[in-house]
Design a protein around this motif. Structure first.
Motif, PDB file in Angstrom:
ATOM      1  N   TYR A 156       6.052  -4.056  -6.936  1.00 23.92           N
ATOM      2  CA  TYR A 156       6.260  -3.845  -8.375  1.00 23.92           C
ATOM      3  C   TYR A 156       6.753  -5.113  -8.968  1.00 23.92           C
ATOM      4  CZ  TYR A 156       6.648   1.339  -8.227  1.00 23.92           C
ATOM      5  OH  TYR A 156       6.219   2.509  -8.118  1.00 23.92           O
ATOM      6  N   GLU A 157       6.342  -5.795  -9.887  1.00 26.39           N
ATOM      7  CA  GLU A 157       6.840  -7.368  -9.959  1.00 26.39           C
ATOM      8  C   GLU A 157       7.196  -7.530 -11.530  1.00 26.39           C
ATOM      9  OE1 GLU A 157       4.141  -9.732  -6.673  1.00 26.39           O
ATOM     10  OE2 GLU A 157       3.245  -9.612  -8.707  1.00 26.39           O
ATOM     11  N   ASP A 177      -4.278 -10.387  -8.924  1.00 26.39           N
ATOM     12  CA  ASP A 177      -3.844  -8.960  -9.284  1.00 26.39           C
ATOM     13  C   ASP A 177      -5.102  -8.131  -9.757  1.00 26.39           C
ATOM     14  OD1 ASP A 177      -1.184  -9.505  -8.930  1.00 26.39           O
ATOM     15  OD2 ASP A 177      -0.555  -9.564 -10.824  1.00 26.39           O
ATOM     16  N   SER A 197      -5.403  -1.311  -7.914  1.00 27.74           N
ATOM     17  CA  SER A 197      -5.056  -0.689  -6.740  1.00 27.74           C
ATOM     18  C   SER A 197      -5.451   0.794  -6.586  1.00 27.74           C
ATOM     19  CB  SER A 197      -3.644  -1.013  -6.348  1.00 27.74           C
ATOM     20  OG  SER A 197      -3.127   0.012  -5.440  1.00 27.74           O
ATOM     21  N   TYR A 252      -2.379  -0.255 -11.815  1.00 25.14           N
ATOM     22  CA  TYR A 252      -1.861  -1.809 -11.753  1.00 25.14           C
ATOM     23  C   TYR A 252      -0.407  -1.971 -11.825  1.00 25.14           C
ATOM     24  CZ  TYR A 252      -6.912  -2.044 -13.838  1.00 25.14           C
ATOM     25  OH  TYR A 252      -8.163  -1.922 -13.589  1.00 25.14           O
ATOM     26  N   ARG A 281       0.989  -4.334  -7.318  1.00 28.14           N
ATOM     27  CA  ARG A 281       0.449  -5.806  -7.355  1.00 28.14           C
ATOM     28  C   ARG A 281       0.291  -6.369  -6.033  1.00 28.14           C
ATOM     29  NH1 ARG A 281       0.098  -8.073 -13.018  1.00 28.14           N
ATOM     30  NH2 ARG A 281       0.698  -6.019 -14.532  1.00 28.14           N
ATOM     31  N   TYR A 282      -0.707  -6.992  -5.795  1.00 30.12           N
ATOM     32  CA  TYR A 282      -1.075  -7.761  -4.596  1.00 30.12           C
ATOM     33  C   TYR A 282      -1.173  -9.381  -4.690  1.00 30.12           C
ATOM     34  CZ  TYR A 282      -1.339  -3.417  -1.557  1.00 30.12           C
ATOM     35  OH  TYR A 282      -1.073  -2.209  -0.902  1.00 30.12           O
ATOM     36  N   ARG A 293      -0.987 -13.974 -10.874  1.00 26.09           N
ATOM     37  CA  ARG A 293      -0.577 -13.059 -11.648  1.00 26.09           C
ATOM     38  C   ARG A 293      -1.788 -12.735 -12.816  1.00 26.09           C
ATOM     39  NH1 ARG A 293       2.982  -9.391 -13.600  1.00 26.09           N
ATOM     40  NH2 ARG A 293       3.210  -8.956 -15.766  1.00 26.09           N
TER      41      ARG A 293
END
Ligand code: BGP
Length: 474
Positions: A385-386, A430, A433, A438, A441-442, A446
């Motif tokens: 989570y970001e 991003d 997923s 959404y 995030r990977y 961003r």
């Protein structure tokens, strides 16, 4: 004319990042694209837990130049992507959509013009809906349809693309579609379909490899497997039994055909334990024999820690909701084995172990057991989570910390002789997923999904660039 041999003349190792068509392209119904199973699932099915879709995603379809330029700034010299089958062939068979081919022409040509080596997977989960309606991967004709689609791609892009993969994660895909049920067509604890999917996917992969060989394409072709390196919990009583069954369950239905050109020796006996009767045809063995790949793509996130079955009915545990659920990943298979949980290892909010040491163990084991194959780490990364700061910048120190360890372990295995030739961080930017849409995030970059899909490189982006530079100087 580009040649495969030139790739490793320039560098001894490829550094890049990865995406998949459905997760980043968007443009779900543009320029003649047909529907995929995921379009249907996310629009229509009640089993879509994320309550979102990939209709727009990161809109790579319209932002590809910007994303490629950014990747070049990051000193990455390769990019892994997939082709959407239904963008090229709207119904999976029959009519070809030239606009679809043209889109990938533009993307591939742009990469090459920037000195970035494309690495292309032909199938990353997004089956054309028409084929899904005909029984999906349980339909015996599917492997031929796939080989036909593969041949079209090889003929069209084969002059430029030197690195190919047939199928992304035949094992994990079969697991989520037939055991967990969080991927379409959402079957639950259906072991018959689970094993039949893997078998049919590997037949399809082998047939595509044969097409590749027939066309004498200059390049290498692989299959991409999700690493499920088996480790036994200390208190496991029936060590060899648990290891053999779990290894067949997670790995060997894929690794034996792909790397040895044969079905696992223990397949028949283990199928009996699962009460599974695989449908096979007479010349399958021959097909599998001629379908050995040139390299193994390894998606490496974690291991499988297992032990004896203790008690309770067969069940699967999967966390699609992150912090909103306390579930940890795992499975219990009555009388056979079950997932073990190591309290000493940290887990991410989705209940998955964070254990970079597995990179080393898995590489060494595959190297030893499967005849020293060429390996590419086709995915490795950290889902989080970001929250960005007010300028949209993400200080993703956790991603840096964990990835740094993964990379050190990879380079240690390489220095000890494992033939690992490339690394692709998941993900380039991003994107959607499959688990948690959404929110999870990977990306190294961003994507602001609420503000015109603005791209802002994260702290990890520059860190990765420096890592590559340092490696290249040494
Ligand atoms: C792999 C898939 C990728 C990617 C990644 C992260 O299994 O090949 O497509 O999604 O896992 O998984 P997730 O997005 O489910 O957390």
């Amino acid at each position: 004319m580009r040649h495969y041999n030139d790739i490793f003349k320039k560098t001894d190792f490829l550094w890049g990042s990865a995406t998949a068509a459905y997760q980043c392209e968007g443009a779900w119904n543009e320029d003649g694209k047909g529907l995929s199973e995921w379009d249907w699932f996310n629009h229509t099915s009640k089993k879509n837990i994320n309550n979102t879709d990939g209709d727009i995603a990161a809109d790579f379809y319209h932002h590809y130049k910007q994303d490629i330029d950014q990747l070049v700034i990051g000193h990455q010299n390769t990019y892994r992507m997939s082709i959407s089958w239904s963008r090229i062939m709207p119904d999976g068979i029959g009519k070809i959509n030239t606009k679809g081919l043209h889109f990938y022409d533009k993307v591939i040509d742009y990469y090459i013009s920037k000195g970035v080596e494309p690495n292309i997977s032909l199938f990353h989960y997004d089956l054309p809906l028409t084929l899904s309606e005909q029984g999906g991967w349980l339909n015996l004709k599917l492997s031929d349809y796939f080989a036909n689609y593969a041949r079209i791609c090889f003929k069209h892009f084969g002059d430029r693309v030197k690195l190919w993969a047939t199928i992304n994660e035949p094992h994990y895909y079969s697991y989520c579609t037939n055991i967990v049920g969080n991927y379409p067509p959402s079957r639950h604890l259906d072991f018959q379909s689970y094993f039949q999917y893997q078998y049919n996917l590997m037949l399809a992969s082998a047939k595509a490899v044969s097409e590749f060989r027939k066309l004498h394409i200059d390049g290498k072709i692989g299959v991409v497997h999700d690493n499920g390196n088996i480790e036994l919990a200390n208190n496991t009583k029936e060590k060899s039994k648990v290891r053999e069954i779990a290894d067949l369950f997670y790995n060997r239905m894929i690794l034996c055909p792909a790397l040895l050109g044969e079905l696992p020796k223990e397949m028949e006996s283990v199928m009996k334990l699962f009460n599974v009767d695989l449908y096979r045809e007479k010349n399958d063995q021959e097909i599998i024999k001629s379908g050995k790949v040139d390299f193994l793509g390894l998606n490496l996130y974690n291991r499988q820690l297992v032990t004896d079955w203790h008690k309770g009915e067969t069940n699967v545990f999967h966390n699609n909701k992150g912090e909103k659920s306390a579930t940890r990943e795992g499975i219990r298979i009555k009388h056979l084995f079950e997932t073990a949980y190591d309290k000493n290892i940290k887990r991410n909010p989705w209940g998955r172990e964070e254990n970079p040491r597995v990179m080393y163990t898995a590489l060494k084991e595959i190297d030893k057991r499967y005849q020293h194959p060429m390996i590419m780490i086709t995915e490795n990364g950290v889902g989080e989570y970001e929250t960005p700061d007010k300028n949209g910048f993400v200080e993703d120190d956790e991603r840096i910390r964990i990835t740094n360890k993964f990379l050190k372990y990879m380079l240690k295995a390489k220095s000890e002789g494992v033939n690992v030739r490339g690394y692709y961080h998941w993900s380039t930017m991003d994107l959607y997923s499959w688990i948690n849409g959404y929110e999870k995030r990977y990306g190294l970059v961003r994507v602001d999904f609420d503000n015109n899909l603005k791209r802002i490189p994260k702290k990890s982006f520059s860190w990765y660039r420096n890592f590559i530079e340092t490696y290249e100087k040494e």
